[in-house]
Design a protein around this motif. Structure first.
Motif, PDB file in Angstrom:
ATOM      1  N   VAL A 300       0.688  -1.153  -0.026  1.00  0.00           N
ATOM      2  CA  VAL A 300       0.032   0.032   0.104  1.00  0.00           C
ATOM      3  C   VAL A 300       0.828   1.139   0.046  1.00  0.00           C
ATOM      4  O   VAL A 300       1.440   1.414   1.127  1.00  0.00           O
ATOM      5  CB  VAL A 300      -0.948   0.046   1.243  1.00  0.00           C
ATOM      6  CG1 VAL A 300      -1.743   1.257   1.248  1.00  0.00           C
ATOM      7  CG2 VAL A 300      -1.518  -1.312   1.318  1.00  0.00           C
ATOM      8  N   GLU A 305      -4.385   3.533  -4.194  1.00  0.00           N
ATOM      9  CA  GLU A 305      -5.505   3.910  -4.303  1.00  0.00           C
ATOM     10  C   GLU A 305      -6.061   4.203  -5.978  1.00  0.00           C
ATOM     11  O   GLU A 305      -7.191   3.671  -6.203  1.00  0.00           O
ATOM     12  CB  GLU A 305      -6.011   5.002  -3.645  1.00  0.00           C
ATOM     13  CG  GLU A 305      -7.279   5.502  -3.541  1.00  0.00           C
ATOM     14  CD  GLU A 305      -7.327   6.943  -2.466  1.00  0.00           C
ATOM     15  OE1 GLU A 305      -8.499   7.169  -2.036  1.00  0.00           O
ATOM     16  OE2 GLU A 305      -6.552   7.591  -2.267  1.00  0.00           O
ATOM     17  N   ILE A 329     -11.544  -5.900  -3.266  1.00  0.00           N
ATOM     18  CA  ILE A 329     -11.533  -4.877  -2.740  1.00  0.00           C
ATOM     19  C   ILE A 329     -12.604  -4.865  -1.589  1.00  0.00           C
ATOM     20  O   ILE A 329     -12.517  -4.660  -0.311  1.00  0.00           O
ATOM     21  CB  ILE A 329     -11.560  -3.505  -3.447  1.00  0.00           C
ATOM     22  CG1 ILE A 329     -10.377  -3.470  -4.189  1.00  0.00           C
ATOM     23  CG2 ILE A 329     -11.941  -2.480  -2.607  1.00  0.00           C
ATOM     24  CD1 ILE A 329      -9.190  -3.041  -3.403  1.00  0.00           C
ATOM     25  N   MET A 332     -11.462  -7.228   1.428  1.00  0.00           N
ATOM     26  CA  MET A 332     -10.619  -6.419   2.156  1.00  0.00           C
ATOM     27  C   MET A 332     -11.310  -5.357   3.029  1.00  0.00           C
ATOM     28  O   MET A 332     -11.113  -5.249   3.955  1.00  0.00           O
ATOM     29  CB  MET A 332      -9.312  -5.878   1.304  1.00  0.00           C
ATOM     30  CG  MET A 332      -8.373  -6.772   0.671  1.00  0.00           C
ATOM     31  SD  MET A 332      -7.583  -7.885   1.726  1.00  0.00           S
ATOM     32  CE  MET A 332      -6.535  -6.414   2.514  1.00  0.00           C
ATOM     33  N   ASP A 333     -12.267  -4.743   2.386  1.00  0.00           N
ATOM     34  CA  ASP A 333     -13.157  -3.765   3.230  1.00  0.00           C
ATOM     35  C   ASP A 333     -13.696  -4.420   4.279  1.00  0.00           C
ATOM     36  O   ASP A 333     -13.725  -3.761   5.440  1.00  0.00           O
ATOM     37  CB  ASP A 333     -14.036  -3.121   2.446  1.00  0.00           C
ATOM     38  CG  ASP A 333     -14.932  -2.129   2.897  1.00  0.00           C
ATOM     39  OD1 ASP A 333     -14.368  -1.280   3.883  1.00  0.00           O
ATOM     40  OD2 ASP A 333     -16.157  -2.194   2.884  1.00  0.00           O
ATOM     41  N   PHE A 365      -8.708   1.545   2.238  1.00  0.00           N
ATOM     42  CA  PHE A 365      -9.554   0.278   1.751  1.00  0.00           C
ATOM     43  C   PHE A 365     -11.249   0.720   2.222  1.00  0.00           C
ATOM     44  O   PHE A 365     -11.971   0.132   1.296  1.00  0.00           O
ATOM     45  CB  PHE A 365      -9.450  -0.806   2.477  1.00  0.00           C
ATOM     46  CG  PHE A 365      -7.765  -1.471   1.757  1.00  0.00           C
ATOM     47  CD1 PHE A 365      -8.317  -2.117   0.778  1.00  0.00           C
ATOM     48  CD2 PHE A 365      -6.778  -1.494   2.400  1.00  0.00           C
ATOM     49  CE1 PHE A 365      -7.048  -2.932   0.210  1.00  0.00           C
ATOM     50  CE2 PHE A 365      -5.868  -1.891   1.967  1.00  0.00           C
ATOM     51  CZ  PHE A 365      -5.910  -2.734   0.696  1.00  0.00           C
ATOM     52  N   ASN A 366     -11.294   1.266   3.303  1.00  0.00           N
ATOM     53  CA  ASN A 366     -13.017   1.660   3.331  1.00  0.00           C
ATOM     54  C   ASN A 366     -13.417   2.686   2.657  1.00  0.00           C
ATOM     55  O   ASN A 366     -14.627   2.727   2.109  1.00  0.00           O
ATOM     56  CB  ASN A 366     -13.179   2.169   4.996  1.00  0.00           C
ATOM     57  CG  ASN A 366     -12.730   1.179   6.058  1.00  0.00           C
ATOM     58  OD1 ASN A 366     -12.269   1.481   7.140  1.00  0.00           O
ATOM     59  ND2 ASN A 366     -12.802  -0.086   5.636  1.00  0.00           N
ATOM     60  N   SER A 369     -14.073   1.339  -1.427  1.00  0.00           N
ATOM     61  CA  SER A 369     -15.021   0.326  -1.557  1.00  0.00           C
ATOM     62  C   SER A 369     -16.536   0.980  -1.518  1.00  0.00           C
ATOM     63  O   SER A 369     -17.468   0.347  -1.647  1.00  0.00           O
ATOM     64  CB  SER A 369     -14.952  -0.814  -0.355  1.00  0.00           C
ATOM     65  OG  SER A 369     -15.087   0.068   0.930  1.00  0.00           O
TER      66      SER A 369
END
Length: 454
Positions: A300, A305, A329, A332-333, A365-366, A369
């Protein structure tokens, strides 16, 4: 008169529609849509993070051509073209123009909604000029970075702002990041044609794929021999992350809807699930076996992103691209809710944090998504169901609580061992105390009775 004018306009409209009826034929439409691979990002996607979809240093292709903030790079493009032509020592620019013109229709149709200024004879000339200049610039950037095996020499000034060692170190990373923007793509067919003219030896698909991917991500797994030519750099980078096969689905696919959501990494860990870095970097290599969730390591950094957002936009807009990056994704979220989840995954080697704080990674990640559109029967559904089924078994929860409570530190383990030892000693003492009385009582009951008097 007004009525006659309105009637005439209506008849003209009717004739226009009737003249385009052939375009409504299904086979014609299929052929038309198959050509497109580069798209403008619609507002419903772009408005969430506009900066992630807009190039910041260089325009590649027609969508951002002549954007004011990207104009400074146009001078460097022209210089790159001159260097390439002089080094090629071949006839003239006309030869490049002729080669690109052969595939002009394919190049134009790669862009959805190309725009009127690129149409017609004059627009076609502008389009070919732009394609040649941008394509040669991209080839020169890759050459300066050492991935173009045809050009061993270096004929740029040592203080060149783009093509010198200094430029490769400080400017090329921004160019590389702009190359993952969906609106900023060049068809790889263009590069193949330019290299063929430059070298006099048409390269096969493998050569172009490997050259571009090595530039975009030096650590990525190179595509296997015989792979088809990528549509564009973003498509090639995405494909390099998707190889191998997903874990085969086991069990019924009729799980309740609530099982589609997986718990956070910390909650899974507390339920007894361990995390392990997989041996490959493929997003397909996510597996769950015997309480161990194996996942590919993901680095990351500042461009992560942008890369994932544009890949998800491509999957959303390009029919047939699949849903693999979007599913990853979403997965992962689900398992990342907070900085604690990121810290746990970092400890396992699943996340390689190059942006700083764990909280920043969780927010990344939040945020990417949001408004994710996930296809039914996503490729990771099998893993979702197996993880949730494991967490639903009481014995796994009890065992995890025991381990986390008493085996986290040597002191807790020693306290448990001491308690167990004292309990065993107490039981043994009780047994040895009671046993003589039990044996004496058994002996008195088994002794012979005295004879009766005569």
């Amino acid at each position: 008169m007004a009525a006659e004018g309105a009637s005439s306009r209506r008849r003209a409209w009717v004739m226009d529609v009737e003249n385009t009826l052939e375009e409504a034929d299904a086979t014609v439409e299929v052929s038309l849509w198959q050509r497109h691979s580069i798209y403008r990002i619609p507002a419903c996607i772009k408005d969430l993070k506009p900066k992630a979809y807009r190039p910041q240093v260089v325009s590649l292709g027609p969508y951002h051509h002549r954007d004011k903030e990207l104009q400074p790079m146009e001078e460097h493009k022209q210089r790159a073209l001159r260097h390439l032509l002089r080094r090629a020592n071949r006839p003239p620019l006309e030869e490049f123009a002729a080669a690109v013109e052969e595939v002009a229709e394919q190049l134009e149709s790669a862009y959805l909604n190309l725009g009127e200024k690129w149409r017609g004879e004059e627009g076609r000339e502008r389009f070919l000029e732009m394609m040649i200049v941008d394509g040669c610039f991209l080839l020169e950037v890759m050459r300066a970075s050492g991935v173009d095996r045809w050009n061993a020499g270096h004929d740029y000034a040592p203080n060149d702002p783009v093509f010198s060692h200094h430029g490769v170190l400080y400017m090329v990373p921004y160019i590389r990041r702009d190359m993952v923007m969906l609106e900023n793509q060049l068809p790889l067919l263009l590069l193949q044609k330019l290299v063929a003219v430059e070298t006099g030896n048409p390269p096969n698909d493998d050569v172009i794929n490997k050259m571009v991917l090595k530039f975009m991500s030096p650590s990525s797994r190179l595509p296997p021999a015989g792979s088809r030519l990528g549509l564009h750099p973003l498509d090639l980078r995405r494909r390099s992350m998707l190889y191998g096969h997903y874990q085969a689905s086991r069990g019924s696919r009729d799980a309740p809807a609530e099982t589609d959501i997986i718990r956070s990494a910390v909650e899974l860990y507390e339920a007894g699930i361990r995390f392990k870095k997989s041996n490959s970097d493929s997003l397909h290599d996510i597996r769950f076996r015997h309480g161990v969730l194996t996942m590919p390591a993901v680095s990351v950094d500042d461009s992560t992103e942008y890369m994932f957002l544009n890949m998800m936009a491509f999957e959303r807009l390009h029919v047939g691209a699949g849903n693999d990056v979007t599913a990853y994704i979403f997965f992962m979220d689900n398992i990342i809710d907070s900085a604690k989840d990121v810290a746990l995954l970092s400890t396992s080697g699943v996340i390689q944090n190059a942006v700083g704080s764990d909280k920043a990674v969780a927010q990344l990640f939040n945020s990417i998504s949001k408004d994710v559109v996930l296809e039914p029967e996503s490729a990771l559904d099998a893993v979702h169901r197996q993880v949730n089924a494991y967490c639903g078994k009481p014995w796994n929860m009890w065992r995890a609580n025991l381990i986390h409570t008493y085996f986290r530190s040597p002191w807790a383990f020693m306290s448990l061992a001491a308690a167990v030892f004292l309990l065993v000693m107490t039981i043994m003492q009780t047994v040895y105390t009671v046993l003589p009385y039990y044996q004496q009582d058994q002996g008195s009951n088994s002794s012979p009775a005295a004879p009766a008097p005569m």
